[in-house]
Structure formats: structure tokens, C-alpha cells
Design an enzyme around this catalytic site. Sequence first.
Site, PDB file in Angstrom:
ATOM      1  N   ASP A  67     -23.425 -26.978 -11.385  1.00 54.87           N
ATOM      2  CA  ASP A  67     -22.306 -26.445 -10.600  1.00 54.87           C
ATOM      3  C   ASP A  67     -22.336 -26.913  -9.150  1.00 54.87           C
ATOM      4  O   ASP A  67     -23.320 -27.509  -8.679  1.00 54.87           O
ATOM      5  CB  ASP A  67     -22.288 -24.907 -10.670  1.00 54.87           C
ATOM      6  CG  ASP A  67     -23.675 -24.264 -10.583  1.00 54.87           C
ATOM      7  OD1 ASP A  67     -24.616 -24.932 -10.105  1.00 54.87           O
ATOM      8  OD2 ASP A  67     -23.816 -23.106 -10.974  1.00 54.87           O
ATOM      9  N   ASN A 136     -25.808 -10.574 -13.018  1.00 60.45           N
ATOM     10  CA  ASN A 136     -24.735 -10.119 -13.909  1.00 60.45           C
ATOM     11  C   ASN A 136     -24.723 -10.919 -15.214  1.00 60.45           C
ATOM     12  O   ASN A 136     -23.750 -10.867 -15.964  1.00 60.45           O
ATOM     13  CB  ASN A 136     -23.376 -10.229 -13.198  1.00 60.45           C
ATOM     14  CG  ASN A 136     -23.075 -11.654 -12.739  1.00 60.45           C
ATOM     15  OD1 ASN A 136     -23.793 -12.582 -13.089  1.00 60.45           O
ATOM     16  ND2 ASN A 136     -22.007 -11.826 -11.968  1.00 60.45           N
ATOM     17  N   HIS A 138     -24.756 -14.218 -15.466  1.00 56.82           N
ATOM     18  CA  HIS A 138     -24.076 -15.525 -15.438  1.00 56.82           C
ATOM     19  C   HIS A 138     -25.058 -16.668 -15.673  1.00 56.82           C
ATOM     20  O   HIS A 138     -26.248 -16.554 -15.365  1.00 56.82           O
ATOM     21  CB  HIS A 138     -23.249 -15.723 -14.151  1.00 56.82           C
ATOM     22  CG  HIS A 138     -24.001 -15.993 -12.894  1.00 56.82           C
ATOM     23  ND1 HIS A 138     -23.559 -15.603 -11.650  1.00 56.82           N
ATOM     24  CD2 HIS A 138     -25.170 -16.654 -12.654  1.00 56.82           C
ATOM     25  CE1 HIS A 138     -24.401 -16.002 -10.734  1.00 56.82           C
ATOM     26  NE2 HIS A 138     -25.384 -16.643 -11.310  1.00 56.82           N
ATOM     27  N   GLU A 143     -19.108 -16.670 -14.941  1.00 50.24           N
ATOM     28  CA  GLU A 143     -19.214 -15.253 -14.594  1.00 50.24           C
ATOM     29  C   GLU A 143     -18.768 -14.381 -15.766  1.00 50.24           C
ATOM     30  O   GLU A 143     -18.056 -14.851 -16.660  1.00 50.24           O
ATOM     31  CB  GLU A 143     -18.320 -14.968 -13.370  1.00 50.24           C
ATOM     32  CG  GLU A 143     -18.716 -15.741 -12.106  1.00 50.24           C
ATOM     33  CD  GLU A 143     -19.906 -15.129 -11.364  1.00 50.24           C
ATOM     34  OE1 GLU A 143     -20.832 -14.599 -12.012  1.00 50.24           O
ATOM     35  OE2 GLU A 143     -19.913 -15.210 -10.123  1.00 50.24           O
TER      36      GLU A 143
HETATM   37  C1  F6R Z   1     -27.406 -22.408 -10.035  1.00 46.86           C
HETATM   38  C2  F6R Z   1     -26.823 -21.594 -11.062  1.00 46.86           C
HETATM   39  C3  F6R Z   1     -26.972 -20.116 -11.116  1.00 46.86           C
HETATM   40  C4  F6R Z   1     -28.406 -19.640 -10.845  1.00 46.86           C
HETATM   41  C5  F6R Z   1     -28.484 -18.115 -10.876  1.00 46.86           C
HETATM   42  C6  F6R Z   1     -29.869 -17.611 -10.504  1.00 46.86           C
HETATM   43  O1  F6R Z   1     -27.092 -23.768 -10.227  1.00 46.86           O
HETATM   44  O2  F6R Z   1     -26.187 -22.154 -11.873  1.00 46.86           O
HETATM   45  O3  F6R Z   1     -26.556 -19.663 -12.376  1.00 46.86           O
HETATM   46  O4  F6R Z   1     -29.263 -20.184 -11.792  1.00 46.86           O
HETATM   47  O5  F6R Z   1     -27.550 -17.567  -9.986  1.00 46.86           O
HETATM   48  O6  F6R Z   1     -30.133 -17.944  -9.197  1.00 46.86           O
HETATM   49  P1  F6R Z   1     -31.568 -17.696  -8.546  1.00 46.86           P
HETATM   50  O7  F6R Z   1     -32.510 -18.614  -9.209  1.00 46.86           O
HETATM   51  O8  F6R Z   1     -31.381 -18.005  -7.087  1.00 46.86           O
HETATM   52  O9  F6R Z   1     -31.885 -16.246  -8.788  1.00 46.86           O
END
Ligand code: F6R
Length: 250
Positions: A67, A136, A138, A143
Site C-alpha cells: 500500500d 481493527n 485490516h 479496512e
Molecule cells: C502496512 C500495512 C498495514 C500494517 C498494519 C500494522 O503496509 O499494510 O496493514 O501492517 O497497520 O501496522 P504495525 O505493524 O505498525 O502495527
Amino acid sequence: MRIYQEADYEAMSLRAARIMAAEVVRKPDCVLGLATGSTPVGAYRQLSQWNQEGHLSFREVRTVNLDEYKGLEPTHDQSYRYFMQVNFFDHLDILRENTHVPNGMAADADAECKRYDELIRSLGYADLQLLGIGHNGHIGFNEPGSAFVAPTHVVDLTERTIEANSRFFASADDVPRQAMTMGIGCIMAARRILMVVSGEDKAQAIYDAFCGPIDPKCPASILQLHPDVVLVGDKAALHKLVEAGVSVCG
Ligand code: F6R
């Protein structure tokens, strides 16, 4: 599905790095699907070290990131391209032209999403897709919603995600409201999924993802249908799974 329970963040990162390194050794020109965020940083550091010590080459590896924020230049210090350069690519012998991140500045975001999907398809999809998980549930920036969305698409970030990501910005107001994310289609098309997770604050999301119903309200729950998922987490993140009687290694 295989689950590795490690004592802490460092041990979790080492385990994840070993699994990723094994993929590169097995197939030197593999396609790695990569994630940003705090969780993979330790694994990226370990892989960079092995690369610099000459144990592992990324010369032929291709990468596709999950992303990118919409509206951030690749040189912006909170863009995901910048994150990948600083935390991983700049420390490797990887070729920049073999690393792919959606272009958050594309004038036509929908066309960019289509291009990115086609690119991933032309690479034959990821051999190994690294994922973190949001509070959440994701994955990427898919989302919670009323349907699993297959193609790469533009998303409105939820308040919870904006709040979680505001730690990297001067304030929550500075966090972009939209992002482009690989959809569930390309994620599920990866041959192997490696999910990394750390910390008590992720325990409920992990429980919902792997013990709850398969429901787009928890996007990660779709991974229950993937034939090859490896989950690597520390004790704090996995304790609800363990208490529910799910068997883990380690
Ligand atoms: C990042 C991504 C997100 C993260 C998720 C966890 O490229 O796609 O889905 O993997 O938000 O983020 P952290 O590791 O910062 O808790």
C-alpha cells in the site's frame, strides 16, 4: 496453518526473517510481497544484516508493497516508498527497478490501482506475502467493511487507523485520509502468507482473524481460507489464541 509463538519482538523478528530468507534461498528471483508499519522493521533489519554479511543476495528478488498513502510524494518521510528505502531497500543489493510501491501521486488513482494489479499479475503474484495486522483486523489498508474487495483500490482510512498511524506524523490532522491498497485478490493469490504480530494490543485482532467468523468486518479473517499461512507472533499477541486451545510451535 502454522503458528510460531516467540518470547518477544526480537525473537519474533528473527523467526520471520529466517522464513523470508529461506524463500530467497529457495528461489533467488522470488517475488516478495512486503508491508510497512512497526512490526516488520526487526525482520527487515535482520535480513539487511545477512545481506551485508554476504549470506543472502537480493540481486534478483522482486518486491511488491501492499500500500501507499494517496497524495504523498515518494520522497515524503511518511510515504511508504520512503519507509521501504530507509528501513530495507537502501541496505540491500536489491535493484530499485525491481521494487514496486503504488504511486500515491498518480493523477488518476483508479488507473494507478489497475496498473498495479496488472503488474502483480505479470510478476506471477507473490511467492511470499508479508502482512501485519491492524487493531481493527485490516490487512494492507483493506479496512473492515461489508464486502471483501478483490482488486487494488483507493480506500478511505478509518478513524482508528488514522489515530494508530498518527504516531508517525506531527498530528492526526497530518495523516492522509486516503490510501491505495493491494486488494484481497492479490493477497490471497500469494503462494504463502507470513503474518507478523507483536504486542498485547493486537491479541484481540489475531483472535478475531483466526478464531472468529470469516467476515469482511475483520478483513484478516479471509486468511482462514488460504492454504499456506504462517503466523509468527510474540506471546503477548498470541495469548488469546493459546487460551482458546489453538496449538502453536515454540
Ligand atoms: C502496512 C500495512 C498495514 C500494517 C498494519 C500494522 O503496509 O499494510 O496493514 O501492517 O497497520 O501496522 P504495525 O505493524 O505498525 O502495527
